[in-house]
Each structure stands twice: as structure tokens, then as C-alpha cells.
Design a protein around this motif. Structure first.
Motif, PDB file in Angstrom:
ATOM      1  N   GLN A 188       4.467   6.140  -4.594  1.00 31.23           N
ATOM      2  CA  GLN A 188       5.069   5.705  -6.501  1.00 31.23           C
ATOM      3  C   GLN A 188       3.761   7.078  -7.038  1.00 31.23           C
ATOM      4  O   GLN A 188       4.091   7.401  -7.844  1.00 31.23           O
ATOM      5  CB  GLN A 188       5.080   4.577  -7.141  1.00 31.23           C
ATOM      6  CG  GLN A 188       5.851   3.714  -6.727  1.00 31.23           C
ATOM      7  CD  GLN A 188       6.375   2.343  -6.420  1.00 31.23           C
ATOM      8  OE1 GLN A 188       5.661   1.439  -7.071  1.00 31.23           O
ATOM      9  NE2 GLN A 188       7.513   1.790  -6.192  1.00 31.23           N
ATOM     10  N   ASP A 189       2.616   6.257  -7.178  1.00 32.52           N
ATOM     11  CA  ASP A 189       1.797   6.525  -8.098  1.00 32.52           C
ATOM     12  C   ASP A 189       0.472   7.611  -7.131  1.00 32.52           C
ATOM     13  O   ASP A 189       0.003   7.807  -8.408  1.00 32.52           O
ATOM     14  CB  ASP A 189       0.500   5.234  -8.530  1.00 32.52           C
ATOM     15  CG  ASP A 189       1.861   4.475  -9.097  1.00 32.52           C
ATOM     16  OD1 ASP A 189       2.410   4.668  -9.144  1.00 32.52           O
ATOM     17  OD2 ASP A 189       0.584   3.049  -8.575  1.00 32.52           O
ATOM     18  N   HIS A 190       0.479   8.221  -6.300  1.00 30.72           N
ATOM     19  CA  HIS A 190      -0.722   9.263  -5.912  1.00 30.72           C
ATOM     20  C   HIS A 190       0.025  10.433  -4.306  1.00 30.72           C
ATOM     21  O   HIS A 190      -0.137  10.559  -3.609  1.00 30.72           O
ATOM     22  CB  HIS A 190      -1.480   8.637  -5.132  1.00 30.72           C
ATOM     23  CG  HIS A 190      -2.608   7.433  -5.771  1.00 30.72           C
ATOM     24  ND1 HIS A 190      -3.512   8.079  -6.340  1.00 30.72           N
ATOM     25  CD2 HIS A 190      -2.439   6.328  -5.985  1.00 30.72           C
ATOM     26  CE1 HIS A 190      -3.497   6.544  -7.250  1.00 30.72           C
ATOM     27  NE2 HIS A 190      -2.735   5.678  -6.927  1.00 30.72           N
ATOM     28  N   VAL A 191       1.596  10.534  -4.728  1.00 25.15           N
ATOM     29  CA  VAL A 191       1.948  11.751  -4.493  1.00 25.15           C
ATOM     30  C   VAL A 191       1.339  12.930  -4.811  1.00 25.15           C
ATOM     31  O   VAL A 191       0.725  13.426  -3.101  1.00 25.15           O
ATOM     32  CB  VAL A 191       3.396  11.779  -4.602  1.00 25.15           C
ATOM     33  CG1 VAL A 191       3.779  13.761  -4.526  1.00 25.15           C
ATOM     34  CG2 VAL A 191       4.237  10.706  -4.860  1.00 25.15           C
ATOM     35  N   ILE A 210       0.631  -0.839   0.383  1.00 23.25           N
ATOM     36  CA  ILE A 210       0.268  -0.026   0.012  1.00 23.25           C
ATOM     37  C   ILE A 210       1.106   1.043   0.363  1.00 23.25           C
ATOM     38  O   ILE A 210       0.586   2.498  -0.690  1.00 23.25           O
ATOM     39  CB  ILE A 210      -0.527   0.077   1.170  1.00 23.25           C
ATOM     40  CG1 ILE A 210      -2.004  -1.162   1.445  1.00 23.25           C
ATOM     41  CG2 ILE A 210      -1.284   1.392   1.204  1.00 23.25           C
ATOM     42  CD1 ILE A 210      -2.374  -1.614   2.166  1.00 23.25           C
ATOM     43  N   ILE A 211       1.824   0.541   0.939  1.00 19.87           N
ATOM     44  CA  ILE A 211       2.496   2.381   0.864  1.00 19.87           C
ATOM     45  C   ILE A 211       3.311   2.587  -0.747  1.00 19.87           C
ATOM     46  O   ILE A 211       3.255   4.444  -0.672  1.00 19.87           O
ATOM     47  CB  ILE A 211       3.338   2.594   1.816  1.00 19.87           C
ATOM     48  CG1 ILE A 211       3.245   2.293   3.459  1.00 19.87           C
ATOM     49  CG2 ILE A 211       4.663   2.739   2.382  1.00 19.87           C
ATOM     50  CD1 ILE A 211       3.985   1.830   4.801  1.00 19.87           C
ATOM     51  N   ALA A 212       4.207   1.780  -0.630  1.00 23.65           N
ATOM     52  CA  ALA A 212       4.557   1.830  -2.391  1.00 23.65           C
ATOM     53  C   ALA A 212       3.742   2.025  -3.529  1.00 23.65           C
ATOM     54  O   ALA A 212       3.746   3.362  -4.391  1.00 23.65           O
ATOM     55  CB  ALA A 212       5.665   0.811  -2.534  1.00 23.65           C
ATOM     56  N   HIS A 213       2.387   1.491  -3.792  1.00 19.01           N
ATOM     57  CA  HIS A 213       1.598   2.215  -4.428  1.00 19.01           C
ATOM     58  C   HIS A 213       1.058   3.625  -4.166  1.00 19.01           C
ATOM     59  O   HIS A 213       1.686   4.596  -5.609  1.00 19.01           O
ATOM     60  CB  HIS A 213       0.179   1.406  -3.790  1.00 19.01           C
ATOM     61  CG  HIS A 213      -1.241   2.150  -5.253  1.00 19.01           C
ATOM     62  ND1 HIS A 213      -0.652   2.049  -6.758  1.00 19.01           N
ATOM     63  CD2 HIS A 213      -2.438   2.588  -4.885  1.00 19.01           C
ATOM     64  CE1 HIS A 213      -1.364   2.781  -7.442  1.00 19.01           C
ATOM     65  NE2 HIS A 213      -2.125   2.626  -6.014  1.00 19.01           N
ATOM     66  N   MET A 214       0.630   3.688  -3.165  1.00 23.05           N
ATOM     67  CA  MET A 214       0.724   5.564  -2.723  1.00 23.05           C
ATOM     68  C   MET A 214       2.430   6.316  -3.256  1.00 23.05           C
ATOM     69  O   MET A 214       1.310   7.299  -3.774  1.00 23.05           O
ATOM     70  CB  MET A 214       0.375   5.095  -1.173  1.00 23.05           C
ATOM     71  CG  MET A 214      -0.650   5.587  -1.065  1.00 23.05           C
ATOM     72  SD  MET A 214      -2.413   5.966  -1.905  1.00 23.05           S
ATOM     73  CE  MET A 214      -2.157   7.292  -1.168  1.00 23.05           C
TER      74      MET A 214
END
Length: 231
Positions: A164-167, A158-162
């Protein structure tokens, strides 16, 4: 909101406390020291301490300890504070919590070079929560801790996704919920109650409207917050 939930949310929003242990050297006198901490996914404090420290020697001799967390304020007697009383012991799996701890305290990475720092967990027994003048409660551990969830196994993804993709969403959260305009943002951790974001030099806490137990519920909650932050 229950007193246990309020206490848990309070302790999640802070990151330093006074660790009190029973002195081995001074024959049972209380011994206080400042420690940073994180919480695990059951809301139990995790501390990283050296075998050379007095508090570590004390804990290894007598597991009883307490952690006092205080809200920064110009009027310390009117502000909220919490004392978590419990039993402290060294974690059997030292690698399980290391990535999470270092996201919150990256400067601690060098501590592992000395080979004498270990993670300890405080298992809550009882909690004294003073939320303000006249708002005082004793809270049993069973009413404070959260049920086991699947978030721990999915947190890193979840952290990696946020990050990388939702800064942009993270920046909007900071602005909408904390009025903080941040450039460098990163999600640090996500749990049953909410999540933490490093916003430049600050660590900001965000609470979910409803608890989340798995990655799907977390995604839905984050989407709702993103929609609200754009209004």
C-alpha cells in the motif's frame, strides 16, 4: 554461509519440483509428479494436492517422500539441484497457509471449489544439495530449518504495508537487485531469509544480509535495502 543456509536459500528461490512418492498401486515402485510448492516459516515445503491424485494416495499409504528442486539451466548436470527427503502428511489446519499459498499461486483459488484439494507438508529428514560440480553435501534437517520466529504472525501486516505504501521501493528493489524494470509489483511473502516480489509475470527473490526474526528487524532490513537501491 552454512550449507544448510545455502540449501534453504536455493529452495526458497524456486517454486516447482518433482514430488516422488512410494506407489501404492505398483507395489512400492517410485512415482514422480510435478508440483508447485511454497515454504512455511520453518522452511518446510507445503503442497496442495487432490485426493484423486496418485501421489496423494501414495502419501496417505506411506508418508515417505522426496521433493527434487532443479535450477533452470541449459546444462542440467552442471546446475544446482536439491533433493529434500522427508515425511509428508496432511495439515490439520487447512486455513492457516491458504492465504500465503494463494499469494504465490492465485490460479489455485478455483481448486477449493471441488472440495478435494488439501494442503500437505513435507517434514524434512535429510537433504542432498548439489550446488555445482564437486560442491555436494548431505545436510541434516536440524542444520536446514530455521528457528521459530514471530514473522508468521506479522507477515500479512508487513505485506499490506509494503504493497500500500511502498510500491516505489518494491520497484526499486527489482531494478537494483535483479535489473528488472517492473510496473505491477507486489510483495508476496517475507521470511527469516528474505522476501518475494511479484514483478509483472515474474516472482523475484530477495535475500537479507542478515536473518530477521520479527517485524522490527524486517523493517530495518527493508529500509537498508531501500537506501542501497537509491544509490
Amino acid at each position: 554461509m552454512t550449507h544448510g543456509t545455502a540449501a534453504r536459500r536455493f529452495i526458497r528461490a524456486q517454486h516447482y519440483g518433482v514430488l516422488s512418492t512410494i506407489s501404492k498401486k505398483l507395489d512400492g515402485y517410485p512415482f514422480g509428479s510435478i508440483v508447485p510448492y511454497i515454504l512455511d516459516h520453518e522452511a518446510r515445503p507445503i503442497i496442495l494436492i487432490s485426493t484423486l491424485a496418485e501421489h496423494t494416495k501414495n502419501i496417505d499409504s506411506d508418508h515417505r517422500a522426496s521433493l527434487l528442486i532443479h535450477e533452470p539451466s541449459s546444462d542440467v548436470q552442471a546446475s544446482a539441484r536439491l533433493t529434500l527427503v522427508g515425511n509428508a502428511s496432511r495439515l490439520a489446519d487447512q486455513f492457516m497457509v491458504k492465504p500465503r499459498y494463494l499469494r504465490y499461486f492465485p490460479q489455485a483459488a478455483t481448486y477449493f471449489d471441488t472440495h478435494d484439494f488439501f494442503f500437505y507438508r513435507i517434514e524434512p529428514v535429510n537433504i542432498r544439495f548439489i550446488a555445482g560440480i564437486g560442491n555436494i553435501h548431505w545436510i541434516q534437517a536440524a542444520n536446514y530449518q530455521v528457528p521459530q520466529t514471530r514473522l508468521a504472525e506479522h507477515e500479512a501486516d508487513i505485506i499490506a504495508h509494503m504493497n500500500q505504501d511502498h510500491v516505489d521501493n518494491l520497484r526499486q528493489y527489482c531494478l537494483c537487485y535483479h535489473s528488472v524494470e517492473a510496473l505491477d509489483v507486489a510483495m508476496l511473502g517475507i521470511d527469516y531469509d528474505g522476501f518475494d516480489v511479484r514483478a509483472d509475470e515474474l516472482i523475484l527473490r530477495f535475500e537479507f544480509d542478515e536473518p530477521v526474526s520479527d517485524a522490527s528487524e524486517a523493517r530495518k532490513a527493508l529500509v537498508v535495502m531501500a537506501q542501497k537501491s537509491r544509490l
